[in-house]
Design a protein around this motif. Structure first.
Motif, PDB file in Angstrom:
ATOM      1  N   LEU A   1      -2.918  19.859 -39.162  1.00  0.00           N
ATOM      2  CA  LEU A   1      -1.890  20.791 -38.681  1.00  0.00           C
ATOM      3  C   LEU A   1      -0.852  20.983 -39.780  1.00  0.00           C
ATOM      4  CD1 LEU A   1      -0.329  22.446 -36.553  1.00  0.00           C
ATOM      5  CD2 LEU A   1       0.507  20.282 -35.596  1.00  0.00           C
ATOM      6  N   LEU A   2      -0.647  22.229 -40.130  1.00  0.00           N
ATOM      7  CA  LEU A   2       0.387  22.569 -41.109  1.00  0.00           C
ATOM      8  C   LEU A   2       1.601  23.081 -40.357  1.00  0.00           C
ATOM      9  CD1 LEU A   2      -1.844  24.700 -43.482  1.00  0.00           C
ATOM     10  CD2 LEU A   2      -0.846  22.471 -44.062  1.00  0.00           C
ATOM     11  N   LEU A   3       2.730  22.418 -40.568  1.00  0.00           N
ATOM     12  CA  LEU A   3       3.986  22.904 -39.989  1.00  0.00           C
ATOM     13  C   LEU A   3       4.742  23.579 -41.132  1.00  0.00           C
ATOM     14  CD1 LEU A   3       4.873  19.689 -37.935  1.00  0.00           C
ATOM     15  CD2 LEU A   3       3.620  21.721 -37.165  1.00  0.00           C
ATOM     16  N   THR A   4       4.687  24.894 -41.149  1.00  0.00           N
ATOM     17  CA  THR A   4       5.165  25.633 -42.310  1.00  0.00           C
ATOM     18  C   THR A   4       6.587  26.156 -42.083  1.00  0.00           C
ATOM     19  OG1 THR A   4       2.911  26.284 -42.844  1.00  0.00           O
ATOM     20  CG2 THR A   4       4.679  27.623 -43.798  1.00  0.00           C
ATOM     21  N   ASP A   5       7.444  25.826 -43.023  1.00  0.00           N
ATOM     22  CA  ASP A   5       8.830  26.333 -42.993  1.00  0.00           C
ATOM     23  C   ASP A   5       8.886  27.519 -43.953  1.00  0.00           C
ATOM     24  OD1 ASP A   5      11.597  26.788 -43.582  1.00  0.00           O
ATOM     25  OD2 ASP A   5      12.050  24.777 -42.797  1.00  0.00           O
TER      26      ASP A   5
END
Lengths: 314, 314
Positions: free
Chosen positions: B249-253
């Motif tokens: 899972l990529l939590l992209t800001d």
């Protein structure tokens, strides 16, 4: 290092010319590219290259570490064996979608038209890149070749329109005559080994796990093949013994607009399953047991044969 | 009967909007077509549809006997399960080339650009078809969404150019502001079940025979995810137990231009193999053991993650 542009195995005029045209277009779009071929240049293609003063593309070497652009195919069976060692930048095609995959995005220009050069003509136009006079001549010939001078059922209005514009760019006034001249060269089969004829425009497909070969010879008069039919039968027998379930040969008369079908298959009823009762008609073959059955209107391996074959094997 | 135009599973804004735009374009090119979707419309897409007065496409029904056009994917894993029962007319895409094949020629419009709508914009232009004002607005938002407002490394000059022209057609003056508004909607995760968040922008890949899932959540401020991280971990554990080798899972800001990576894998060293030493840095996670590692500059599943993952699995 230039990108490699290459067409399918057993190259035909479209595959060779598409590589030349796509390499020109890509180079002008900022990707320096060079055309190659995967096999011997057939006589009609040599005639076309000579007519417009082009050298034959070099034979393809190892692809490892190179950038590659494919023309006129998208299936592994037709592609270079070491394709996976190259970076595939894109594909120009007009066939069914094959089994090549990539791990990065690519460009893919394909249209359901009669010739890859029709697709490439559209991309030249899309980017506003001028087509050089002699490349236009080659592309015109590729369209005439693939569409059997607009007689194949694969021919579309786009092909006719592209050919007209390419003829104007190339300064060719009577392009039907040019097409006939090219097909007369293609029809000269005397003295050519039968195996070479069989594999000149030949494709192997994998259908339901079976290897199925379909070859096509296009001539201006089917009588020109009377002297080689027995040798072609023999070449088919040998090719089948090399591990193929089926081998089909279409002897296409582009003036009579139909094909004689020769078949060798593990399934004795295959021709009937694919082409119906017509394929069991023996009247045509009564005089010469080497003759196959005549299928009126069957002109295109891609449109008239392969989809029906695949449906039977499914 | 209209042709069906449909994007990938777990639809995002590009997939929904590309289906709408391609259906409009194909209809005007003489192939009556209707857009559909393969799943729930996400909140940011609903916001976009609402902004330009469009209804959500209907949920896709059985494909048997229908003509179909795919947008935004070319792999079976993302396509409708019964695709083989339909006739595939063509594909608009901007991803790696997938494993879908056909038995007849098709059109294929793909470019290595940031958004399928950039490709479709080009095809509208190619055929000289006018883009309706509200569809231009939708397509603009799709480009802003897929390129993370031009911050993703997948962004190309073609995307910027297309967005500019679409903004003019749609009468949108400040399209960066419109993009931010859309991402604020997308960032509202409070109260949404963690499993729904995990599968909202989720793709399963088959890598060397293993099922590998990669999910991405894009937010305007990663702090917005602090309250849901533990639940996301739990949802990942459950998803992995459903037969996956790896789930990422990529939590992209999108403002900080990087991603926090959460990984569950049968291979304990996978993250290090894919992203190098950076992925073993624990300083970031020292305060909160649910936190993953921060990967600066990692913005794109397609460009920054999947090719590296595939190389490791090869």
């Amino acid at each position: 290092m230039s990108a490699v542009v290459v067409g399918h195995k057993n190259p035909d005029t479209d595959s060779i010319v598409s590589a030349i045209a796509a390499a020109d277009l890509m180079s002008k779009r900022g990707v320096p590219s060079q055309p190659f071929c995967q096999g011997k240049i057939p006589p009609d293609t040599a005639f076309v290259l000579g007519s417009f003063g082009f050298p034959a593309p070099e034979l393809l070497g190892p692809l490892a570490g190179k950038k590659v652009i494919l023309v006129d195919h998208s299936d592994r069976g037709q592609a270079p064996e070491d394709l996976d060692q190259a970076e595939l930048l894109g594909i120009f095609d007009h066939h069914k979608l094959g089994d090549i995959t990539t791990s990065t995005p690519l460009f893919f220009w394909a249209q359901p038209v009669g010739c890859s050069c029709t697709v490439i003509k559209g991309v030249y136009d899309y980017y506003g890149v001028e087509i050089p006079r002699n490349i236009a001549g080659l592309m015109l010939c590729a369209i005439l070749s693939d569409t059997l001078i607009f007689r194949s059922p694969t021919t579309t209005d786009e092909d006719r329109k592209a050919a007209k514009e390419l003829a104007r760019l190339a300064g060719v006034a009577d392009y039907e005559a040019l097409g006939m001249e090219m097909f007369v060269v293609k029809s000269a089969v005397t003295g050519v080994p039968a195996r070479e004829l069989l594999f000149r425009d030949y494709k192997d497909f994998t259908m339901n796990g079976q290897k199925v070969g379909v070859s096509q010879l296009e001539v201006v008069d089917i009588k020109l093949l009377d002297g080689v039919r027995a040798d072609l039968r023999q070449a088919m027998t040998e090719a089948k013994a090399e591990g193929r379930h089926t081998i089909m040969l279409l002897l296409t008369d582009i003036m009579k607009e139909g094909s004689e079908l020769l078949v060798l298959s593990d399934d004795a009823n295959l021709a009937e399953k694919v082409f119906g009762a017509a394929a069991t008609d023996t009247t045509y073959s009564s005089g010469n047991k080497n003759k196959g059955v005549w299928l009126p209107g069957v002109m295109s391996r891609k449109k008239d044969v392969v989809p029906k074959l695949e449906a039977v094997f499914k």
